[in-house]
Design a protein around this motif. Structure first.
Motif, PDB file in Angstrom:
ATOM      1  N   SER A   4       0.842  -1.193   0.000  1.00  0.00           N
ATOM      2  CA  SER A   4       0.000   0.000   0.000  1.00  0.00           C
ATOM      3  C   SER A   4       0.874   1.237   0.000  1.00  0.00           C
ATOM      4  CB  SER A   4      -0.918   0.020   1.230  1.00  0.00           C
ATOM      5  OG  SER A   4      -0.150   0.114   2.430  1.00  0.00           O
ATOM      6  N   ILE A   5       0.239   2.374  -0.201  1.00  0.00           N
ATOM      7  CA  ILE A   5       0.944   3.649  -0.148  1.00  0.00           C
ATOM      8  C   ILE A   5       0.027   4.686   0.486  1.00  0.00           C
ATOM      9  CG2 ILE A   5       0.207   4.316  -2.469  1.00  0.00           C
ATOM     10  CD1 ILE A   5       2.925   5.746  -2.751  1.00  0.00           C
ATOM     11  N   LYS A   6       0.614   5.549   1.300  1.00  0.00           N
ATOM     12  CA  LYS A   6      -0.139   6.609   1.962  1.00  0.00           C
ATOM     13  C   LYS A   6       0.656   7.903   1.864  1.00  0.00           C
ATOM     14  CE  LYS A   6      -2.242   7.792   6.427  1.00  0.00           C
ATOM     15  NZ  LYS A   6      -2.433   7.344   7.831  1.00  0.00           N
ATOM     16  N   GLY A   7       0.013   8.946   1.405  1.00  0.00           N
ATOM     17  CA  GLY A   7       0.706  10.220   1.265  1.00  0.00           C
ATOM     18  C   GLY A   7      -0.189  11.275   0.662  1.00  0.00           C
ATOM     19  N   LYS A   8       0.404  12.376   0.234  1.00  0.00           N
ATOM     20  CA  LYS A   8      -0.351  13.478  -0.351  1.00  0.00           C
ATOM     21  C   LYS A   8      -0.697  13.179  -1.808  1.00  0.00           C
ATOM     22  CE  LYS A   8       1.460  17.266   2.475  1.00  0.00           C
ATOM     23  NZ  LYS A   8       2.168  18.580   2.435  1.00  0.00           N
ATOM     24  N   LEU A   9      -1.939  13.426  -2.150  1.00  0.00           N
ATOM     25  CA  LEU A   9      -2.387  13.287  -3.542  1.00  0.00           C
ATOM     26  C   LEU A   9      -2.040  14.586  -4.260  1.00  0.00           C
ATOM     27  CD1 LEU A   9      -3.965  11.733  -5.733  1.00  0.00           C
ATOM     28  CD2 LEU A   9      -6.055  12.765  -4.808  1.00  0.00           C
ATOM     29  N   ILE A  10      -0.930  14.571  -4.998  1.00  0.00           N
ATOM     30  CA  ILE A  10      -0.455  15.814  -5.616  1.00  0.00           C
ATOM     31  C   ILE A  10      -0.930  15.991  -7.051  1.00  0.00           C
ATOM     32  CG2 ILE A  10       1.561  15.940  -4.111  1.00  0.00           C
ATOM     33  CD1 ILE A  10       3.257  14.887  -6.405  1.00  0.00           C
ATOM     34  N   LYS A  11      -1.429  14.916  -7.666  1.00  0.00           N
ATOM     35  CA  LYS A  11      -1.956  15.039  -9.031  1.00  0.00           C
ATOM     36  C   LYS A  11      -2.934  13.903  -9.286  1.00  0.00           C
ATOM     37  CE  LYS A  11      -0.528  16.129 -13.751  1.00  0.00           C
ATOM     38  NZ  LYS A  11       0.613  16.352 -14.672  1.00  0.00           N
ATOM     39  N   LEU A  12      -4.002  14.237 -10.015  1.00  0.00           N
ATOM     40  CA  LEU A  12      -5.018  13.242 -10.358  1.00  0.00           C
ATOM     41  C   LEU A  12      -5.418  13.411 -11.812  1.00  0.00           C
ATOM     42  CD1 LEU A  12      -6.845  10.963  -9.272  1.00  0.00           C
ATOM     43  CD2 LEU A  12      -8.533  12.713  -8.697  1.00  0.00           C
ATOM     44  N   GLY A  13      -5.068  12.417 -12.624  1.00  0.00           N
ATOM     45  CA  GLY A  13      -5.399  12.457 -14.045  1.00  0.00           C
ATOM     46  C   GLY A  13      -6.571  11.555 -14.362  1.00  0.00           C
ATOM     47  N   PRO A  14      -6.919  11.431 -15.639  1.00  0.00           N
ATOM     48  CA  PRO A  14      -8.063  10.600 -16.027  1.00  0.00           C
ATOM     49  C   PRO A  14      -7.887   9.125 -15.648  1.00  0.00           C
ATOM     50  CG  PRO A  14      -7.406  12.056 -17.809  1.00  0.00           C
ATOM     51  CD  PRO A  14      -6.330  12.128 -16.791  1.00  0.00           C
ATOM     52  N   PHE A  53      -4.854   7.063   0.683  1.00  0.00           N
ATOM     53  CA  PHE A  53      -4.328   5.737   0.975  1.00  0.00           C
ATOM     54  C   PHE A  53      -4.806   4.793  -0.118  1.00  0.00           C
ATOM     55  CE2 PHE A  53      -4.987   1.456   2.629  1.00  0.00           C
ATOM     56  CZ  PHE A  53      -3.724   1.165   3.148  1.00  0.00           C
ATOM     57  N   LEU A  54      -3.875   4.081  -0.750  1.00  0.00           N
ATOM     58  CA  LEU A  54      -4.225   3.138  -1.795  1.00  0.00           C
ATOM     59  C   LEU A  54      -3.549   1.797  -1.554  1.00  0.00           C
ATOM     60  CD1 LEU A  54      -3.926   5.262  -5.092  1.00  0.00           C
ATOM     61  CD2 LEU A  54      -6.019   4.604  -3.891  1.00  0.00           C
ATOM     62  N   LEU A  55      -4.310   0.736  -1.779  1.00  0.00           N
ATOM     63  CA  LEU A  55      -3.725  -0.600  -1.854  1.00  0.00           C
ATOM     64  C   LEU A  55      -3.087  -0.712  -3.230  1.00  0.00           C
ATOM     65  CD1 LEU A  55      -6.801  -2.474  -0.407  1.00  0.00           C
ATOM     66  CD2 LEU A  55      -4.609  -2.182   0.758  1.00  0.00           C
ATOM     67  N   THR A  56      -2.012  -1.447  -3.357  1.00  0.00           N
ATOM     68  CA  THR A  56      -1.276  -1.452  -4.622  1.00  0.00           C
ATOM     69  C   THR A  56      -1.012  -2.852  -5.169  1.00  0.00           C
ATOM     70  OG1 THR A  56       0.853  -1.437  -3.479  1.00  0.00           O
ATOM     71  CG2 THR A  56      -0.111   0.701  -4.040  1.00  0.00           C
ATOM     72  N   HIS A  57      -0.830  -2.877  -6.468  1.00  0.00           N
ATOM     73  CA  HIS A  57      -0.367  -4.077  -7.171  1.00  0.00           C
ATOM     74  C   HIS A  57       0.749  -3.628  -8.102  1.00  0.00           C
ATOM     75  CE1 HIS A  57      -0.572  -8.003  -9.229  1.00  0.00           C
ATOM     76  NE2 HIS A  57      -0.265  -7.304 -10.303  1.00  0.00           N
ATOM     77  N   MET A  58       1.877  -4.318  -8.057  1.00  0.00           N
ATOM     78  CA  MET A  58       3.007  -3.961  -8.909  1.00  0.00           C
ATOM     79  C   MET A  58       3.144  -4.964 -10.049  1.00  0.00           C
ATOM     80  SD  MET A  58       6.979  -3.177  -7.864  1.00  0.00           S
ATOM     81  CE  MET A  58       7.321  -4.845  -7.279  1.00  0.00           C
ATOM     82  N   SER A  59       3.161  -4.459 -11.254  1.00  0.00           N
ATOM     83  CA  SER A  59       3.333  -5.292 -12.435  1.00  0.00           C
ATOM     84  C   SER A  59       4.736  -5.076 -13.005  1.00  0.00           C
ATOM     85  CB  SER A  59       2.280  -4.918 -13.500  1.00  0.00           C
ATOM     86  OG  SER A  59       2.488  -5.636 -14.692  1.00  0.00           O
ATOM     87  N   THR A  71      -8.676   1.855  -3.951  1.00  0.00           N
ATOM     88  CA  THR A  71      -9.161   2.321  -2.656  1.00  0.00           C
ATOM     89  C   THR A  71      -9.845   1.213  -1.869  1.00  0.00           C
ATOM     90  OG1 THR A  71     -11.215   3.080  -3.712  1.00  0.00           O
ATOM     91  CG2 THR A  71      -9.481   4.722  -3.378  1.00  0.00           C
ATOM     92  N   LYS A  72     -10.307   0.159  -2.553  1.00  0.00           N
ATOM     93  CA  LYS A  72     -11.044  -0.918  -1.889  1.00  0.00           C
ATOM     94  C   LYS A  72     -10.348  -2.264  -2.092  1.00  0.00           C
ATOM     95  CE  LYS A  72     -14.539   1.830  -0.844  1.00  0.00           C
ATOM     96  NZ  LYS A  72     -14.848   2.226   0.544  1.00  0.00           N
ATOM     97  N   GLU A  73     -10.368  -3.100  -1.053  1.00  0.00           N
ATOM     98  CA  GLU A  73      -9.797  -4.432  -1.154  1.00  0.00           C
ATOM     99  C   GLU A  73     -10.523  -5.260  -2.205  1.00  0.00           C
ATOM    100  OE1 GLU A  73      -9.404  -6.520   2.530  1.00  0.00           O
ATOM    101  OE2 GLU A  73      -8.661  -4.759   3.602  1.00  0.00           O
TER     102      GLU A  73
END
Length: 209
Positions: A4-14, A53-59, A71-73
């Motif tokens: 997961s990652i938690k921090g400031k949302l500094i940019k949001l694109g489409p 806060f986002l749960l993550t998957h790395m490809s 955002t959701k499990e």
């Protein structure tokens, strides 16, 4: 592997979000559903960047590494289910999740609704049928594995086959819940209720909505 990652949302694109954590900006590909959740956090993405806060998957591929955020499990679980299907890559999976909410896709799989899935960009009737077939087989294997554990088998209530309750249990398993937990959440509900209503009720019991 990033969890997961938690921090400031500094940019949001489409189709992406950038979250700054410990001075590093991480670019994550997100679905339309997750993007709308992040947009709802507010903030001006300047001095008042909201925390996310986002749960993550790395490809990891030959041409690079890509992070996907959720955002959701349940959405992460469905994403991983989709990329386990032959011929379905991360980008197609994200396209599907931008067209259908996790519970909608789970319901379509459990009810074998090829038409609903084939409406997603990049998904034709044959691919939709393959998604349903392979995920159904995967669920059967998970049920068999769980039934092999005496403790799990003992706590899982009996759900009649061919019923809306069984379809709801299968949908919950697509969302990442073990059969025992899914069966317990559905047990006792009105047997005449629609599958979608049973799923919503079960998710409330499981504390997810």
């Amino acid at each position: 592997m990033f969890y997961s990652i938690k921090g400031k949302l500094i940019k949001l694109g489409p189709t992406y979000a950038v979250i700054e954590a410990a001075g590093v900006g991480y670019l994550l590909t997100v679905s339309g559903f997750t993007r709308s959740e992040l947009a709802g956090l507010g903030g001006g993405f300047d001095d008042s960047c909201p925390e996310a806060f986002l749960l993550t998957h790395m490809s990891v591929r030959e041409d690079g590494v890509e992070l996907f955020g959720f955002t959701k499990e349940e959405e992460l679980s469905v994403f991983r289910m989709l990329i386990s299907v032959s011929g379905i890559g991360p980008k197609v999976a994200m396209s599907v999740l931008s067209s259908m909410r996790p519970e909608q896709l789970a319901l379509a799989v459990s009810s074998e609704d090829k038409k609903a899935i084939s409406k997603c960009p990049g998904i034709g009737p044959k691919t939709a049928a393959r998604i349903i077939l392979e995920l159904k087989d995967k669920l059967k294997n998970e049920i068999a594995e769980e039934a092999g554990g005496q403790e799990s088998a003992a706590v899982a209530p009996d759900i009649s086959s061919g019923t809306n309750a069984e379809a709801a249990v299968e949908a919950l398993m697509v969302l990442g819940f073990p059969k025992s937990a899914a069966s317990a959440a559905v047990a006792g509900a009105d047997p005449s209720a629609k599958v979608e209503d049973l799923i919503k009720l079960a998710l409330k019991k499981l504390g997810r909505i």
